[in-house]
Design an enzyme around this catalytic site. Sequence first.
Site, PDB file in Angstrom:
ATOM      1  N   HIS A   1      37.093 -23.206 -34.633  1.00 34.16           N
ATOM      2  CA  HIS A   1      38.472 -22.779 -34.368  1.00 34.16           C
ATOM      3  C   HIS A   1      39.021 -23.395 -33.085  1.00 34.16           C
ATOM      4  O   HIS A   1      40.052 -22.964 -32.589  1.00 34.16           O
ATOM      5  CB  HIS A   1      38.568 -21.251 -34.355  1.00 34.16           C
ATOM      6  CG  HIS A   1      38.355 -20.625 -35.700  1.00 34.16           C
ATOM      7  ND1 HIS A   1      38.270 -19.263 -35.901  1.00 34.16           N
ATOM      8  CD2 HIS A   1      38.211 -21.184 -36.935  1.00 34.16           C
ATOM      9  CE1 HIS A   1      38.076 -19.014 -37.187  1.00 34.16           C
ATOM     10  NE2 HIS A   1      38.018 -20.158 -37.838  1.00 34.16           N
TER      11      HIS A   1
ATOM     12  N   ARG B   1      37.037 -26.778 -42.675  1.00 33.24           N
ATOM     13  CA  ARG B   1      37.129 -25.434 -43.259  1.00 33.24           C
ATOM     14  C   ARG B   1      36.766 -25.442 -44.737  1.00 33.24           C
ATOM     15  O   ARG B   1      36.104 -24.524 -45.235  1.00 33.24           O
ATOM     16  CB  ARG B   1      38.535 -24.867 -43.069  1.00 33.24           C
ATOM     17  CG  ARG B   1      38.636 -23.432 -43.546  1.00 33.24           C
ATOM     18  CD  ARG B   1      39.894 -22.758 -43.043  1.00 33.24           C
ATOM     19  NE  ARG B   1      39.884 -21.332 -43.328  1.00 33.24           N
ATOM     20  CZ  ARG B   1      40.816 -20.722 -44.054  1.00 33.24           C
ATOM     21  NH1 ARG B   1      41.824 -21.411 -44.559  1.00 33.24           N
ATOM     22  NH2 ARG B   1      40.740 -19.430 -44.261  1.00 33.24           N
TER      23      ARG B   1
ATOM     24  N   HIS C   1      33.975 -23.055 -46.454  1.00 35.02           N
ATOM     25  CA  HIS C   1      34.266 -22.186 -47.602  1.00 35.02           C
ATOM     26  C   HIS C   1      33.491 -22.595 -48.842  1.00 35.02           C
ATOM     27  O   HIS C   1      33.269 -21.777 -49.725  1.00 35.02           O
ATOM     28  CB  HIS C   1      35.767 -22.144 -47.869  1.00 35.02           C
ATOM     29  CG  HIS C   1      36.499 -21.256 -46.906  1.00 35.02           C
ATOM     30  ND1 HIS C   1      37.640 -20.566 -47.221  1.00 35.02           N
ATOM     31  CD2 HIS C   1      36.220 -20.932 -45.616  1.00 35.02           C
ATOM     32  CE1 HIS C   1      38.039 -19.868 -46.171  1.00 35.02           C
ATOM     33  NE2 HIS C   1      37.210 -20.072 -45.183  1.00 35.02           N
TER      34      HIS C   1
ATOM     35  N   ASN D   1      41.389 -18.047 -49.625  1.00 38.71           N
ATOM     36  CA  ASN D   1      41.682 -19.461 -49.861  1.00 38.71           C
ATOM     37  C   ASN D   1      43.115 -19.753 -50.278  1.00 38.71           C
ATOM     38  O   ASN D   1      43.685 -20.779 -49.928  1.00 38.71           O
ATOM     39  CB  ASN D   1      40.753 -19.999 -50.961  1.00 38.71           C
ATOM     40  CG  ASN D   1      39.300 -20.029 -50.524  1.00 38.71           C
ATOM     41  OD1 ASN D   1      39.013 -20.053 -49.326  1.00 38.71           O
ATOM     42  ND2 ASN D   1      38.391 -20.017 -51.474  1.00 38.71           N
TER      43      ASN D   1
HETATM   44  C1  HEM Z   1      33.251 -16.372 -38.297  1.00 35.99           C
HETATM   45  C2  HEM Z   1      34.019 -16.044 -39.313  1.00 35.99           C
HETATM   46  C3  HEM Z   1      35.293 -16.755 -39.632  1.00 35.99           C
HETATM   47  C4  HEM Z   1      36.463 -16.158 -39.948  1.00 35.99           C
HETATM   48  C5  HEM Z   1      36.739 -14.673 -40.053  1.00 35.99           C
HETATM   49  C6  HEM Z   1      37.436 -17.217 -40.158  1.00 35.99           C
HETATM   50  C7  HEM Z   1      38.749 -17.023 -40.530  1.00 35.99           C
HETATM   51  C8  HEM Z   1      39.723 -17.996 -40.539  1.00 35.99           C
HETATM   52  C9  HEM Z   1      41.112 -17.754 -40.792  1.00 35.99           C
HETATM   53  C10 HEM Z   1      41.729 -16.409 -41.133  1.00 35.99           C
HETATM   54  C11 HEM Z   1      41.763 -18.951 -40.660  1.00 35.99           C
HETATM   55  C12 HEM Z   1      43.257 -19.185 -40.828  1.00 35.99           C
HETATM   56  C13 HEM Z   1      43.587 -19.317 -42.290  1.00 35.99           C
HETATM   57  C14 HEM Z   1      45.070 -19.190 -42.556  1.00 35.99           C
HETATM   58  O1  HEM Z   1      45.717 -18.346 -41.945  1.00 35.99           O
HETATM   59  O2  HEM Z   1      45.586 -19.932 -43.439  1.00 35.99           O
HETATM   60  C15 HEM Z   1      40.778 -19.952 -40.338  1.00 35.99           C
HETATM   61  C16 HEM Z   1      41.031 -21.277 -40.127  1.00 35.99           C
HETATM   62  C17 HEM Z   1      40.064 -22.218 -39.906  1.00 35.99           C
HETATM   63  N1  HEM Z   1      38.699 -22.010 -39.934  1.00 35.99           N
HETATM   64 FE1  HEM Z   1      37.768 -20.234 -39.878  1.00 35.99          FE
HETATM   65  N2  HEM Z   1      36.834 -18.425 -39.952  1.00 35.99           N
HETATM   66  C18 HEM Z   1      35.516 -18.193 -39.627  1.00 35.99           C
HETATM   67  C19 HEM Z   1      34.549 -19.156 -39.419  1.00 35.99           C
HETATM   68  C20 HEM Z   1      34.756 -20.512 -39.547  1.00 35.99           C
HETATM   69  C21 HEM Z   1      33.717 -21.506 -39.596  1.00 35.99           C
HETATM   70  C22 HEM Z   1      32.222 -21.198 -39.564  1.00 35.99           C
HETATM   71  C23 HEM Z   1      34.322 -22.715 -39.710  1.00 35.99           C
HETATM   72  C24 HEM Z   1      33.710 -24.088 -39.835  1.00 35.99           C
HETATM   73  C25 HEM Z   1      32.495 -24.402 -39.426  1.00 35.99           C
HETATM   74  C26 HEM Z   1      35.753 -22.473 -39.708  1.00 35.99           C
HETATM   75  C27 HEM Z   1      36.725 -23.448 -39.730  1.00 35.99           C
HETATM   76  C28 HEM Z   1      38.080 -23.204 -39.711  1.00 35.99           C
HETATM   77  C29 HEM Z   1      39.082 -24.243 -39.497  1.00 35.99           C
HETATM   78  C30 HEM Z   1      38.796 -25.689 -39.136  1.00 35.99           C
HETATM   79  C31 HEM Z   1      40.337 -23.624 -39.638  1.00 35.99           C
HETATM   80  C32 HEM Z   1      41.709 -24.303 -39.556  1.00 35.99           C
HETATM   81  C33 HEM Z   1      42.016 -24.907 -40.901  1.00 35.99           C
HETATM   82  C34 HEM Z   1      43.291 -25.728 -40.956  1.00 35.99           C
HETATM   83  O3  HEM Z   1      44.004 -25.858 -39.970  1.00 35.99           O
HETATM   84  O4  HEM Z   1      43.581 -26.239 -42.070  1.00 35.99           O
HETATM   85  N3  HEM Z   1      35.978 -21.129 -39.637  1.00 35.99           N
HETATM   86  N4  HEM Z   1      39.533 -19.337 -40.280  1.00 35.99           N
END
Ligand code: HEM
Length: 294
Positions: free
Chosen positions: A169, A38, A42, A70
């Site tokens: 995800h 992530r 970002h 973030n």
């Molecule tokens: C398509 C649009 C995307 C949206 C709207 C989105 C949104 C989010 C949100 C809201 C979270 C949870 C954050 C929290 O509540 O603290 C999250 C977690 C995460 N996102 Fe996305 N995301 C998107 C695309 C991506 C992409 C392209 C990647 C990587 C290639 C990614 C990788 C991750 C990962 C691995 C997590 C978990 C992080 C952790 O457990 O520390 N996301 N994302």
Amino acid sequence: QLSPSFYAQSCPILESIVRSAMTQAVAQDATIGASMLRLFFHDCFVNGCDASVLLDDTPTMVGEKNAPPNRNSLRGFVLIDSIKAQVESQCGAVVSCADILAIAARDGVNLLGGPSWVVAQGRRDARTASLSSAGSNLPPATAGISTLASMFASKGLSLRDLTALSGAHTVGNARCSSFRARIYNDTNIDTGFAYWRRQECQSVGGDYSLAPLDATSPTIFDGGYFQNLMAGRGLLHSDQELFNNGPTDWLVQMYGYNPAAFAADFAEAMVKMGSISPLTGSMGEIRLNCRKIN
Ligand code: HEM
Ligand SMILES: [Ca+2]
């Protein structure tokens, strides 16, 4: 111009340093693999893959770390510091933080059972970061399919890339505040799933309570995410938008039934995402400490 052999002379040991640090870190806490992935997303979406996301705020520069997408959410900065320190001790002042992050994200995915790919290198580190560009370039969890499509298109990424990359995800967690509206208000959600998630995420309060983005296999990089979407069990509103009678439904189905196709497309899309407007040549700098400019 990025190249897979960029550090062949100056730091041939780079990839093995990152790999062994990531192997140890993931063995201790599997969720760190997701966090690295992530961080890289970002980073790349905000002014290109230039490690801008790693800069701490200073009295004169409010950076990306405290931007709403973030703040209190990104993790993994301490691991990056530790990898960077090891790299600096072996190869002084030649390897960028941006490249370290790109390799760490790839290894995180691979160590959780996902694909691997060649990381082209030669990115340099930014001297600036901006809170407002993080706010405007990162998609919110409330986004609909047309917003997601246009935000990815503006980075040169197709609907196919959007769908494959969202498969990230399949690992990691989200805070209650990121999915509360979905589990209380959305109608395109499996009833049992919504009920289950509400137990740990009240309608008021408990914003920081975590739930897995892929309830079936939260620490395995597999096709579970897409199978969930087909069952109305996407955790984020933006997740379920990919399977909601729209242009990406067929891709969700294909990846859900054919994990090898997902793995291949994910790897390809990560290479594309990793090449979003890098700083090269004499632009930017090689930061000595990923948290601050030299
Ligand atoms: C398509 C649009 C995307 C949206 C709207 C989105 C949104 C989010 C949100 C809201 C979270 C949870 C954050 C929290 O509540 O603290 C999250 C977690 C995460 N996102 Fe996305 N995301 C998107 C695309 C991506 C992409 C392209 C990647 C990587 C290639 C990614 C990788 C991750 C990962 C691995 C997590 C978990 C992080 C952790 O457990 O520390 N996301 N994302
Ligand atoms: Ca999974």
